[in-house]
Write a protein that holds these residues in place. Structure first.
Motif, mmCIF file in Angstrom:
data_model
loop_
_atom_site.group_PDB
_atom_site.id
_atom_site.type_symbol
_atom_site.label_atom_id
_atom_site.label_comp_id
_atom_site.label_asym_id
_atom_site.label_seq_id
_atom_site.Cartn_x
_atom_site.Cartn_y
_atom_site.Cartn_z
ATOM 1 N N ALA A 32 -6.425 -1.766 0.561
ATOM 2 C CA ALA A 32 -5.336 -1.597 1.657
ATOM 3 C C ALA A 32 -4.874 -2.488 2.181
ATOM 4 N N PRO A 33 -6.153 -3.030 3.568
ATOM 5 C CA PRO A 33 -6.064 -3.493 4.489
ATOM 6 C C PRO A 33 -5.669 -5.326 3.910
ATOM 7 N N LEU A 34 -6.267 -5.413 3.011
ATOM 8 C CA LEU A 34 -6.055 -6.760 2.983
ATOM 9 C C LEU A 34 -4.377 -6.887 2.128
ATOM 10 N N LEU A 35 -3.950 -6.633 1.222
ATOM 11 C CA LEU A 35 -2.366 -6.144 0.561
ATOM 12 C C LEU A 35 -1.411 -5.855 1.494
ATOM 13 N N GLY A 36 -2.249 -5.061 2.593
ATOM 14 C CA GLY A 36 -0.842 -4.577 3.366
ATOM 15 C C GLY A 36 -0.961 -5.937 4.788
ATOM 16 N N SER A 37 -1.346 -7.039 4.388
ATOM 17 C CA SER A 37 -1.738 -8.454 5.653
ATOM 18 C C SER A 37 -0.905 -9.149 5.265
ATOM 19 N N ALA A 38 -0.862 -9.933 6.268
ATOM 20 C CA ALA A 38 0.180 -11.115 6.309
ATOM 21 C C ALA A 38 -0.232 -12.358 5.259
ATOM 22 N N GLU A 39 -2.311 -12.092 5.910
ATOM 23 C CA GLU A 39 -3.039 -13.187 4.827
ATOM 24 C C GLU A 39 -2.295 -12.879 3.885
ATOM 25 N N PHE A 40 -2.765 -11.934 3.130
ATOM 26 C CA PHE A 40 -1.674 -12.139 1.817
ATOM 27 C C PHE A 40 -0.282 -12.635 1.124
ATOM 28 N N ASN A 41 0.426 -12.007 2.162
ATOM 29 C CA ASN A 41 1.866 -13.096 2.063
ATOM 30 C C ASN A 41 1.652 -13.927 1.675
ATOM 31 N N ALA A 42 0.670 -15.136 2.965
ATOM 32 C CA ALA A 42 1.386 -16.140 2.332
ATOM 33 C C ALA A 42 0.055 -16.880 1.320
ATOM 34 N N HIS A 43 -0.999 -16.087 1.155
ATOM 35 C CA HIS A 43 -2.205 -16.497 -0.134
ATOM 36 C C HIS A 43 -1.885 -15.468 -1.158
ATOM 37 N N PRO A 44 -0.730 -14.340 -2.170
ATOM 38 C CA PRO A 44 -0.905 -13.319 -2.991
ATOM 39 C C PRO A 44 -1.688 -13.408 -4.362
ATOM 40 N N ARG A 45 -2.027 -12.623 -4.698
ATOM 41 C CA ARG A 45 -2.786 -12.171 -5.659
ATOM 42 C C ARG A 45 -1.956 -10.964 -6.920
ATOM 43 N N ARG A 46 -2.015 -11.640 -8.501
ATOM 44 C CA ARG A 46 -1.107 -10.785 -8.819
ATOM 45 C C ARG A 46 -0.983 -9.233 -8.699
ATOM 46 N N LEU A 47 -0.722 -8.119 -9.183
ATOM 47 C CA LEU A 47 -1.292 -6.761 -8.499
ATOM 48 C C LEU A 47 -1.422 -6.258 -10.070
ATOM 49 N N ARG A 48 -2.003 -5.113 -10.889
ATOM 50 C CA ARG A 48 -1.688 -4.702 -11.430
ATOM 51 C C ARG A 48 -1.744 -3.264 -11.109
ATOM 52 N N ILE A 49 -1.583 -2.167 -11.780
ATOM 53 C CA ILE A 49 -2.077 -1.216 -11.926
ATOM 54 C C ILE A 49 -2.686 -0.353 -12.541
ATOM 55 N N ALA A 50 -4.123 0.108 -12.343
ATOM 56 C CA ALA A 50 -4.851 0.086 -13.378
ATOM 57 C C ALA A 50 -4.271 1.943 -14.382
ATOM 58 N N GLY A 51 -4.220 1.103 -15.927
ATOM 59 C CA GLY A 51 -4.209 1.978 -17.146
ATOM 60 C C GLY A 51 -2.961 1.928 -17.255
ATOM 61 N N ALA A 52 -1.370 1.226 -16.280
ATOM 62 C CA ALA A 52 -0.330 1.032 -16.253
ATOM 63 C C ALA A 52 0.352 1.103 -17.880
ATOM 64 N N ARG A 53 0.155 -0.290 -17.943
ATOM 65 C CA ARG A 53 0.253 -1.043 -19.124
ATOM 66 C C ARG A 53 -0.830 -0.973 -20.919
ATOM 67 N N ALA A 54 -1.893 -0.675 -20.186
ATOM 68 C CA ALA A 54 -2.846 0.299 -21.641
ATOM 69 C C ALA A 54 -2.332 0.989 -21.619
#
Length: 285
Positions: A32-54
């Motif tokens: 969560a500290p990374l996800l909420g950081s400005a650094e993550f916004n600059a270099h985002p990664r795809r997010l998947r909520i565990a189990g939602a699509r499955a």
């Protein structure tokens, strides 16, 4: 609500009484500290909520066969009606059925549109806290030192039975996953990894965590769910300060054209996950 003095002192010494230092566990596999950081916004990664699509593999198999955004919207909304019992019963419903309130993602979004600091807003912020580990910073009042009346109000409202029933978190999981699917499949907001968005605000100074408003560019800590607008002019109606940010697509929950509903579309509103954002700020423009 109060704590024993010794325990309160321990919380203050360790910083655990300061929600600005809190993060929760999440279901997306990124700290969560990374996800909420400005650094993550600059270099985002795809997010998947565990189990939602499955858990709804049939839905996404049908979506993959769609040739247009309109067809995909219809399939998604029909699926949600069937699985969560959101369709209005045909004919005359039994009295017990008429009295029962079934929470739905549509009613929740409508409630957010009317007042983001009411119960619907608390439930949505609680969902973001549960799924992404981002702790809210504001609900009716700043959520600062814990415990406090503001925190007690938020904790009570995020579990209110009016909106928090009928597997509402699972509904929001599917809404997020559907939004991400639509953004990448049909490029609802155009190509690229980021979307230029605007936000009007009246309370900016307390949100600055880096730089200065006087310098026009600064880092601001926004609430864990936050509204933006596609339109600079529309955003300017919501506060004296106008904030411009490049928001990662992976943080978007609701965008105009995602659903076949007028809810929020009149303001070209976009709902996104919050955290630290680098923004360009202008006053009274």
């Amino acid at each position: 609500m109060s704590l024993p003095p010794a325990l309160e002192d321990d919380l203050l010494l360790t910083g655990e009484a300061d929600p600005a230092r809190w993060y929760a566990t999440n279901l997306v596999g990124i700290p969560a500290p990374l996800l909420g950081s400005a650094e993550f916004n600059a270099h985002p990664r795809r997010l998947r909520i565990a189990g939602a699509r499955a858990s709804s593999a049939g839905l996404f198999a049908l979506l993959d066969q769609c040739g247009s955004a309109a067809e995909a919207r219809g399939i998604f909304e029909h699926y949600m009606e069937l699985v969560f019992g959101l369709a209005k019963p045909a004919g005359r419903a039994a009295p017990s059925e008429q009295r029962r309130w079934k929470a739905s993602y549509l009613k929740l979004l409508q409630g957010w549109g009317m007042d983001a600091n009411a119960a619907a807003g608390a439930v949505l912020k609680g969902w973001a806290e549960s799924r992404f580990g981002l702790v809210p910073s504001f609900h009716k009042a700043p959520l600062q030192r814990f415990p406090s009346p503001a925190w007690m109000t938020y904790l009570e409202e995020k579990t209110t039975s009016r909106y928090h029933n009928n597997n509402i978190h699972q509904q929001l999981d599917l809404l997020f996953e559907f939004c991400q699917w639509m953004l990448w499949r049909f490029q609802l907001l155009g190509p690229g990894t980021h979307v230029p968005l605007w936000r009007g605000s009246t309370r900016c100074e307390e949100q600055v965590v880096g730089g200065s408003l006087r310098e026009r560019r600064c880092t601001m800590r926004l609430n864990n769910v936050v509204s933006f607008s596609l339109s600079r002019e529309t955003a300017g109606c919501f506060g004296d300060w106008l904030l411009y940010a490049q928001v990662p697509r992976v943080k978007l929950l609701l965008v105009p054209g995602l659903l076949d509903t007028r809810s929020l579309q009149g303001e070209s509103e976009v709902l996104a996950l919050g955290g630290d954002y680098e923004v360009e700020a202008s006053y009274g423009v």
